[in-house]
Design a protein around this motif. Structure first.
Motif, PDB file in Angstrom:
ATOM      1  N   UNK A  57     -10.480   9.004   2.337  1.00 38.80           N
ATOM      2  CA  UNK A  57     -10.086   9.175   0.942  1.00 38.80           C
ATOM      3  C   UNK A  57      -9.965   7.856   0.212  1.00 38.80           C
ATOM      4  N   UNK A  58      -9.467   6.829   0.913  1.00 38.42           N
ATOM      5  CA  UNK A  58      -9.319   5.521   0.289  1.00 38.42           C
ATOM      6  C   UNK A  58     -10.653   4.912  -0.091  1.00 38.42           C
ATOM      7  N   UNK A  59     -11.646   5.020   0.790  1.00 33.61           N
ATOM      8  CA  UNK A  59     -12.953   4.433   0.490  1.00 33.61           C
ATOM      9  C   UNK A  59     -13.653   5.209  -0.625  1.00 33.61           C
ATOM     10  N   UNK A  60     -13.531   6.547  -0.599  1.00 35.87           N
ATOM     11  CA  UNK A  60     -14.101   7.342  -1.693  1.00 35.87           C
ATOM     12  C   UNK A  60     -13.439   6.957  -3.015  1.00 35.87           C
ATOM     13  N   UNK A  61     -12.123   6.738  -2.985  1.00 36.70           N
ATOM     14  CA  UNK A  61     -11.408   6.327  -4.190  1.00 36.70           C
ATOM     15  C   UNK A  61     -11.904   4.975  -4.687  1.00 36.70           C
ATOM     16  N   UNK A  62     -12.153   4.036  -3.770  1.00 35.82           N
ATOM     17  CA  UNK A  62     -12.657   2.724  -4.172  1.00 35.82           C
ATOM     18  C   UNK A  62     -14.025   2.839  -4.841  1.00 35.82           C
ATOM     19  N   UNK A  63     -14.893   3.680  -4.272  1.00 36.36           N
ATOM     20  CA  UNK A  63     -16.218   3.880  -4.876  1.00 36.36           C
ATOM     21  C   UNK A  63     -16.079   4.480  -6.271  1.00 36.36           C
ATOM     22  N   UNK A  64     -15.258   5.524  -6.361  1.00 38.22           N
ATOM     23  CA  UNK A  64     -15.103   6.230  -7.632  1.00 38.22           C
ATOM     24  C   UNK A  64     -14.469   5.340  -8.700  1.00 38.22           C
ATOM     25  N   UNK A  65     -13.403   4.635  -8.332  1.00 42.03           N
ATOM     26  CA  UNK A  65     -12.699   3.821  -9.324  1.00 42.03           C
ATOM     27  C   UNK A  65     -13.530   2.612  -9.764  1.00 42.03           C
ATOM     28  N   UNK A  66     -14.326   2.059  -8.861  1.00 43.91           N
ATOM     29  CA  UNK A  66     -15.214   0.963  -9.254  1.00 43.91           C
ATOM     30  C   UNK A  66     -16.273   1.455 -10.232  1.00 43.91           C
ATOM     31  N   UNK A 124      -7.582 -20.455 -11.350  1.00 43.36           N
ATOM     32  CA  UNK A 124      -8.239 -20.476 -10.057  1.00 43.36           C
ATOM     33  C   UNK A 124      -7.698 -19.376  -9.136  1.00 43.36           C
ATOM     34  N   UNK A 125      -6.383 -19.183  -9.164  1.00 46.31           N
ATOM     35  CA  UNK A 125      -5.773 -18.140  -8.339  1.00 46.31           C
ATOM     36  C   UNK A 125      -6.204 -16.757  -8.796  1.00 46.31           C
ATOM     37  N   UNK A 126      -6.336 -16.581 -10.100  1.00 45.75           N
ATOM     38  CA  UNK A 126      -6.793 -15.299 -10.628  1.00 45.75           C
ATOM     39  C   UNK A 126      -8.225 -15.004 -10.169  1.00 45.75           C
ATOM     40  N   UNK A 127      -9.074 -16.009 -10.208  1.00 45.52           N
ATOM     41  CA  UNK A 127     -10.448 -15.829  -9.739  1.00 45.52           C
ATOM     42  C   UNK A 127     -10.476 -15.520  -8.249  1.00 45.52           C
ATOM     43  N   UNK A 128      -9.588 -16.174  -7.479  1.00 51.51           N
ATOM     44  CA  UNK A 128      -9.518 -15.898  -6.048  1.00 51.51           C
ATOM     45  C   UNK A 128      -9.068 -14.457  -5.798  1.00 51.51           C
ATOM     46  N   UNK A 129      -8.118 -13.976  -6.587  1.00 50.28           N
ATOM     47  CA  UNK A 129      -7.672 -12.586  -6.445  1.00 50.28           C
ATOM     48  C   UNK A 129      -8.817 -11.621  -6.733  1.00 50.28           C
ATOM     49  N   UNK A 130      -9.669 -11.956  -7.708  1.00 48.83           N
ATOM     50  CA  UNK A 130     -10.832 -11.124  -7.998  1.00 48.83           C
ATOM     51  C   UNK A 130     -11.803 -11.138  -6.823  1.00 48.83           C
ATOM     52  N   UNK A 131     -11.977 -12.287  -6.196  1.00 48.24           N
ATOM     53  CA  UNK A 131     -12.826 -12.393  -5.007  1.00 48.24           C
ATOM     54  C   UNK A 131     -12.270 -11.521  -3.883  1.00 48.24           C
ATOM     55  N   UNK A 132     -10.972 -11.557  -3.703  1.00 46.87           N
ATOM     56  CA  UNK A 132     -10.327 -10.747  -2.670  1.00 46.87           C
ATOM     57  C   UNK A 132     -10.524  -9.264  -2.956  1.00 46.87           C
ATOM     58  N   UNK A 133     -10.430  -8.892  -4.220  1.00 44.06           N
ATOM     59  CA  UNK A 133     -10.625  -7.493  -4.624  1.00 44.06           C
ATOM     60  C   UNK A 133     -12.043  -7.036  -4.309  1.00 44.06           C
ATOM     61  N   UNK A 134     -13.017  -7.900  -4.536  1.00 46.33           N
ATOM     62  CA  UNK A 134     -14.411  -7.566  -4.255  1.00 46.33           C
ATOM     63  C   UNK A 134     -14.642  -7.441  -2.750  1.00 46.33           C
ATOM     64  N   UNK A 135     -13.996  -8.298  -1.952  1.00 45.16           N
ATOM     65  CA  UNK A 135     -14.214  -8.306  -0.505  1.00 45.16           C
ATOM     66  C   UNK A 135     -13.503  -7.159   0.201  1.00 45.16           C
ATOM     67  N   UNK A 136     -12.409  -6.666  -0.388  1.00 42.66           N
ATOM     68  CA  UNK A 136     -11.591  -5.665   0.302  1.00 42.66           C
ATOM     69  C   UNK A 136     -12.363  -4.416   0.714  1.00 42.66           C
ATOM     70  N   UNK A 137     -13.187  -3.813  -0.177  1.00 42.04           N
ATOM     71  CA  UNK A 137     -13.920  -2.615   0.265  1.00 42.04           C
ATOM     72  C   UNK A 137     -14.804  -2.860   1.479  1.00 42.04           C
ATOM     73  N   UNK A 138     -15.393  -4.053   1.573  1.00 39.61           N
ATOM     74  CA  UNK A 138     -16.216  -4.358   2.750  1.00 39.61           C
ATOM     75  C   UNK A 138     -15.390  -4.251   4.028  1.00 39.61           C
ATOM     76  N   UNK A 139     -14.220  -4.891   4.028  1.00 38.68           N
ATOM     77  CA  UNK A 139     -13.385  -4.857   5.228  1.00 38.68           C
ATOM     78  C   UNK A 139     -12.860  -3.455   5.504  1.00 38.68           C
ATOM     79  N   UNK A 140     -12.558  -2.704   4.436  1.00 36.90           N
ATOM     80  CA  UNK A 140     -12.097  -1.326   4.630  1.00 36.90           C
ATOM     81  C   UNK A 140     -13.178  -0.485   5.295  1.00 36.90           C
ATOM     82  N   UNK A 141     -14.423  -0.693   4.895  1.00 42.31           N
ATOM     83  CA  UNK A 141     -15.524   0.102   5.454  1.00 42.31           C
ATOM     84  C   UNK A 141     -15.817  -0.294   6.899  1.00 42.31           C
TER      85      UNK A 141
END
Length: 201
Positions: free
Chosen positions: A16-25, A91-108
């Motif tokens: 459900x979490x991964x489907x939610x990530x796909x849908x919300x993105x 810079x920290x905000x951009x890093x948080x965006x990078x982390x947000x982009x990477x998270x679905x990969x690790x979840x999958x």
């Protein structure tokens, strides 16, 4: 928030979490204005992370050497930004965006361990992508009839462009290309998926 929680309650925290990530993105054209523009995936990713937190030790054990190197690179990038960036907050905000982009990969890669779950998530991606594409097509056709469901105007050429449910047309086009390439690959390589893949393509 409600959609993400409902999907995880219905399908379980991983699926459900991964489907939610796909849908919300996919729905990132519709942000919540809470002092800042917060997109649906900004809500979904932390909720999915919290839901998977009790399994953190087990999930971390499934990471490959390449995954750990990727994590190390992400960690090192925040250190470099905090030490050397002229604007540490930015810079920290951009890093948080990078982390947000990477998270679905690790979840999958940590939760999708069986063919059944892979097939389920692929089917979910096809369904969400197909509905998104149909919405974009309807937006294009209805605009010609005088109905505007969210057409954007290219600032350079002044031509109308179709963002679909995405924030901008480039994201919509990229997502539809990914969907089409996936469908064509399955048409060639996976006989059991050929009917659905043909429809999506």
């Amino acid at each position: 928030v409600a959609g993400t929680l409902a999907l995880m309650a219905l399908l379980g925290p991983a699926r459900g979490g991964i489907v939610a990530l796909i849908l919300m993105a996919t729905l990132n054209r519709y942000p919540a204005e809470l002092g800042a523009s917060i997109k649906p995936e900004h809500f979904a990713a932390p909720l999915v992370g919290l839901a998977l937190l009790p399994q953190a030790r087990e999930l971390l054990g499934r990471l490959s050497r390449v995954d750990w190197l990727f994590l190390a690179w992400i960690g090192w990038s925040v250190i470099g930004g905090l030490v050397h960036a002229p604007d540490r907050a930015d810079s920290t905000q951009l890093w948080a965006m990078l982390l947000l982009v990477a998270f679905p990969y690790f979840a999958i890669v940590t939760t999708t361990r069986t063919a059944g779950r892979s097939n389920f998530l692929l089917g979910a991606w096809f369904a969400i992508g197909l509905v998104s594409g149909l919405f974009g097509l309807a937006t294009h056709l209805l605009y010609a009839a005088g109905v505007n469901l969210g057409i954007q105007i290219n600032p350079v050429t002044a031509d109308p462009t179709v963002p679909g449910p995405f924030r901008e047309s480039n994201l919509f086009g990229s997502a539809m290309m990914m969907l089409t390439l996936t469908a064509f690959a399955l048409l060639i390589l996976a006989p059991r998926w050929r009917k659905l893949a043909a429809v999506v393509a």
